[in-house]
Design an enzyme around this catalytic site. Structure first.
Site, mmCIF file in Angstrom:
data_model
loop_
_atom_site.group_PDB
_atom_site.id
_atom_site.type_symbol
_atom_site.label_atom_id
_atom_site.label_comp_id
_atom_site.label_asym_id
_atom_site.label_seq_id
_atom_site.Cartn_x
_atom_site.Cartn_y
_atom_site.Cartn_z
ATOM 1 N N VAL A 742 0.698 -1.297 -0.137
ATOM 2 C CA VAL A 742 0.104 -0.051 -0.023
ATOM 3 C C VAL A 742 0.579 1.250 -0.193
ATOM 4 O O VAL A 742 0.341 2.295 -0.094
ATOM 5 C CB VAL A 742 -0.950 -0.091 1.263
ATOM 6 C CG1 VAL A 742 -0.228 0.169 2.629
ATOM 7 C CG2 VAL A 742 -2.222 0.967 0.982
ATOM 8 N N GLU A 744 2.639 3.031 -1.907
ATOM 9 C CA GLU A 744 2.692 3.879 -3.164
ATOM 10 C C GLU A 744 0.988 4.440 -3.219
ATOM 11 O O GLU A 744 0.921 5.782 -3.692
ATOM 12 C CB GLU A 744 2.931 3.365 -4.535
ATOM 13 C CG GLU A 744 4.493 3.188 -4.633
ATOM 14 C CD GLU A 744 4.618 2.061 -5.831
ATOM 15 O OE1 GLU A 744 5.111 2.615 -6.991
ATOM 16 O OE2 GLU A 744 4.301 0.770 -5.572
#
Lengths: 781, 159
Positions: A742, A744
């Site tokens: 998660v 990015e």
């Protein structure tokens, strides 16, 4: 605080970060902190002042005469190119420079000051060439050609450059039948969206120290997300055996993709060869950080979408022109990833997508948090709002209706793995009280000259990797049963080391506090890790560590079972002790994990040092048809999420004040819930900041704002009052305890969410980034 | 380049050093004293990673010459914790940063701690707005600042 922590079963718990104390006490070592003694040399790069020019001559003579200068290295000394998926960058430009800042030579001296002064004395003659900066212009047949030898470059088999042009990659997506779909649409919207280049602005600049021994052993100490990938690329380019090139990287002071590939590190190694036996340090100034390392690519996107009268999306046609800059690092793969995800997180039956990476005379466009997704979602999430508006449908309803669901056949022909994007939409709309807006209950601005608005945006992203990126891990014990986990994944601040320890502790059956992660990552000792990118580490490294821990666990249980004459299936490890469900006997791990266990009456021994090993590599990713982008399995998985923004615009100044950002992501399994929240918060601010950032150049391609005064990033006073985070947990089939990444995703759709909220407030749509108070004020006039 | 003999008290210890005229305080700390907790982020006084206390005031040490610190008391991040007979006692502020997960990559952390420490010395109970203002010169790209602000609030509440 002196209480001793003892956390069993740590997966799912917000255990404290294992690097926090080191970092708050100033003891944490970063690459520039490493000590090399008084014999250390210093390097400085000589960079092109022209955006595009032939190099007629390079004369290092005047620089070499300066006292303290030890060597000057030029392209002629190296004669090699480097690249990740397309090998296009000469190590020191020798015949041609392609951007303002393109390194032409490297000066090595006894002090940084001397090197900087001597760099000014290297005499270079250039013949200027016409330059091109806009990717659409650069893609034309008559554009100035940056790489006439494109046909000769080595290229990965999933990248398709077009020699004779500036196109370094062209990804084609063809699904369904777009021509028959348009006439069926009740509403169609078309738009062009533009983004400039922006930069990672990691607070820690790039730094590399290289030592080339007379024996041929080479060591590179650097701040790196990908020590193994850097070793691979540099070894190949400079013809060093992998076994003779060692890359060591301590804590990374922020990566965001900027330290993922090879930017300046190869120059340090090339320069070290000229002064064998002496370590040489190359450190980027902040100005060089902005334009002399890598940047996020610019983009011009032309998109057209259509839906039926009920609001079901029927067709999308889209063209992406990425301004790749002068050379490719990750650039071609970003265009590819944008191509195979070009619809955004929507189920659209008919799609025509063309995604181009185009050479431009600009800094090197490369990986930055989101890897093409923030770039394409800027336009997608706004145009979806526009289409919803055209059929008078609520934008959140439009997204619930059309977003991808588990099992959908997505644009590449792949089946969408299990996720719940609707749940994410529900959570963020709840968090900003969206449904209460309808009718009279619209939230009111705080003053008469302010306008209030709310916007929503959803996203998806898959790790963009070659089909076979591997992780490996080793788990070994100390005599007191504390554990060493060895990994090649890097701690960038995202918490990779903490997660590794949690996974190992959980899978072994020992408390979290017994686990240490062996650091710094050192390719001589650490097990292979493809790269710390793509939000893949919790998933991929996590699987490898889990496998290694389970391997160790199996060995321990086998030894103790034999020692007790029991079946290993009746045994378990809990809280650092082997226990038997059958006989209820216990054996502490201490000592036996190194020394083994004596037989009765000390007639021999069983066991010995426990070393667990594990690996993970996905085996199911397939090729895609170059003409259609269709294939059985384009990517490993997708992470999806939603963000909602509540903001006010001051109509007297154009200033935007973000009141609240609400985020929700489907993470599969929250291994460390609070660490995920820290990513959500940091990502929301990074995403918000990115909407207001832009690298600026003059008409000769020279950077105008390559400093922290004129390129402003979000500060403590810019942060919204409230950042609300939620996660959804739809397990990932092959994630450790179901976890997927998660890191990015949390900033991918913030910019369009803000744009949608501004439109809600003012009725004005901004198709081009960056936003600014000035731009908004002028638009209000 | 001329060198100068200076005496600076760093984290309570008196140091006698010979420094070139153009050496910055940042370089002096990192290169002469191996106090690498204080970081080089921009060398232009913009990012705050090099913040130290000079006679109690927060200063961008990259913008100050070492010779200007002659006769001064300098505190770096290494001077915030107390070390006593093998035991480390983090300051309440450092402890709060740890507890609030206000640290990610850690590169801005030393500068943040020093600026926050200086704030609490001059204003024991700052408002949230005052905390944000005090930290505006310390850039962070990882955390989004909220945890840092909350950690400072907690440390203020504890005093």
């Amino acid at each position: 605080m002196t209480e001793e922590l003892h956390t069993t079963d740590p997966v799912g718990k917000s255990v404290p970060r294992m690097d926090a104390i080191e970092k708050v006490s100033g003891a944490a070592i970063f690459a520039d902190d490493m000590q090399f003694g008084p014999g250390l040399y210093h390097g400085r790069l000589v960079r092109s002042p022209h955006a595009h020019a032939l190099v007629k001559s390079v004369d290092p003579g005047p620089a070499l005469e300066m006292p303290g200068v030890r060597a000057v290295v030029t392209g002629r000394d190296i004669c090699a190119r480097i690249g990740l998926y397309l090998i296009d960058r000469p190590i020191f430009a020798s015949d041609r420079v392609r951007y303002v800042g393109d390194p032409v030579a490297g000066v090595i001296a006894t002090s940084e000051e001397t090197a900087a002064e001597a760099a000014q004395l290297v005499h270079i003659e250039y013949e200027e060439l016409p330059a091109v900066f806009d990717p659409v212009e650069a893609a034309r047949q008559d554009a100035p050609l940056l790489h006439p030898d494109l046909a000769e470059y080595q290229v990965a088999n999933f990248i398709f450059p077009e020699p004779g042009t500036n196109v370094s990659e062209h990804f084609k997506l063809r699904k369904g039948d777009i021509e028959t779909a348009w006439p069926q649409c009740a509403a169609i919207v078309e738009g062009t969206f533009r983004l400039p280049q922006i930069q990672h602005v990691t607070i820690e600049p790039h730094v590399a120290v290289a030592l080339w021994e007379q024996s041929g052993e080479v060591t590179l100490w650097t701040s790196s997300q990908s020590p193994f990938a850097q070793r691979d690329l540099i070894a190949q380019s400079l013809s060093i055996s992998h076994g003779n090139l060692r890359v060591v990287s301590p804590y990374v002071g922020g990566g965001f993709g900027g330290k993922a590939g090879v930017s300046m590190e190869v120059y340090a190694v090339a320069m070290a060869r000229a002064v064998k036996g002496h370590a040489i340090k190359l450190r980027m100034t902040r100005e060089e950080e902005f334009v002399g390392t890598t940047v996020r690519q610019s983009l011009v996107a032309h998109t057209k979408i259509g839906c039926d009268a009920e609001g079901n999306l029927l067709a999308m046609e889209t063209e992406y022109y990425f301004g790749g800059g002068a050379y490719n690092d990750y650039g071609v793969n970003i265009a590819r990833a944008a191509g195979y995800s070009c619809t955004g997180p929507y189920d659209i039956p008919n799609v025509k997508g063309d995604s181009y990476c185009v050479y431009t005379n600009q800094p090197i466009g490369s990986a930055m948090r989101g890897f093409g997704m923030p770039e394409i979602h800027w336009g997608i999430e706004q145009i979806m709002d526009q289409l919803a508006d055209k059929i008078a449908m609520d934008p959140t309803e439009f997204r619930r209706r059309n977003c991808v669901r588990t099992g959908d056949t997505i644009l590449t022909g792949m089946n969408m793995p299990a996720i719940d994007l609707v749940a994410c939409i529900d959570k963020v709309t709840q968090a900003i009280h969206w449904d209460e807006r309808r009718g009279q209950a619209r939230p009111r601005p705080s003053a008469p000259h302010k306008k209030r608005g709310q916007g929503i945006a959803i996203m998806w992203k898959a790790p963009a990797m070659p089909p076979n990126p591997g992780s490996s891990a080793v788990v070994r014990f100390n005599e007191d049963a504390t554990v060493n986990v060895e990994i090649g994944a890097q701690e960038l601040g995202q918490g990779a080391f903490t997660v590794a320890a949690q996974v190992a502790a959980q899978a072994l059956g020992v408390p979290y506090e017994w686990v240490r992660v062996s650091a710094p990552v050192d390719t001589r000792y650490s097990p292979y890790e493809w790269q710390t990118v793509a939000s893949r580490i919790t998933w991929s490294m996590g699987n490898a560590v889990k496998a290694a821990a389970e391997d160790a666990r199996g060995q321990i249980l086998g030894i103790v079972a034999a020692h007790w004459g029991e079946d290993p299936d009746e045994l378990d490890i809990k809280d650092g002790r082997v226990i038997s469900y059958q006989s209820e006997r216990e054996q502490p791990l201490k000592n036996m994990v190194v020394y083994g266990l004596p037989n009765e009456d000390f007639e021999g021994w069983k066991g010995g040092p426990i070393v667990g090993r594990g690996k993970f590599m996905p085996t199911y990713v397939t090729n895609l048809d170059p003409k259609t982008g269709q294939g059985t399995r384009a990517v490993v998985h997708y992470t999806v999420g939603a963000q909602a923004v509540d903001l006010e615009v001051d109509t007297e100044t154009g200033e935007v004040e973000i009141l609240k950002i609400a985020s929700a992501y489907d993470v599969g399994k929250a291994i460390n819930p609070d660490l995920i929240m820290t990513q959500i918060e940091g990502g929301a601010v990074h995403g918000m900041s990115s909407a207001f950032e832009a690298l600026r150049f003059d008409d000769k391609g020279r950077p105008i704002n390559a400093n922290l005064v004129d390129y402003r990033i979000a500060t403590s006073v810019d942060v919204p009052q409230e950042i609300h985070g939620d996660f959804v947990e739809t397990p990932l089939e092959d994630g450790p305890w179901g976890a997927r990444g998660v890191g990015e995703h949390v900033m991918v759709q913030t910019a369009p969410a803000i744009a949608n909220a501004i439109h809600d407030a003012l009725g004005i749509r901004f198709n081009d980034l960056p936003l600014s108070a000035e731009k908004i004020f002028m638009a209000l006039e | 380049m001329a060198t100068h003999s200076i005496t600076v008290t760093v984290n309570g210890s008196q140091e006698h050093l010979n420094v070139p005229s153009n050496m910055t305080l940042l370089q002096m700390l990192r290169e002469k004293l191996a106090l690498t907790g204080t970081k080089n982020g921009c060398e232009a006084g913009e990012c705050g990673a090099c913040t130290v206390l000079v006679d109690g005031d927060p200063v961008n040490s990259c913008m100050m010459l070492a010779v200007e610190a002659d006769g001064c008391e300098v505190t770096t991040v290494e001077g915030l914790a107390h070390y006593h007979e093998g035991e480390v006692r983090l300051s309440p502020l450092q402890q709060a940063f740890v507890e609030h997960n206000a640290v990610q990559c850690g590169f801005c952390t030393p500068g943040m701690l020093i600026s926050a420490h200086a704030l609490l010395q001059r204003n024991a109970h700052p408002t949230e707005e005052e905390i944000r203002e005090a930290l505006v010169g310390n850039l962070c790209r990882c955390t989004g600042y909220l945890r840092i602000v909350r950690a400072v609030q907690e440390a203020a509440a504890d005093t």
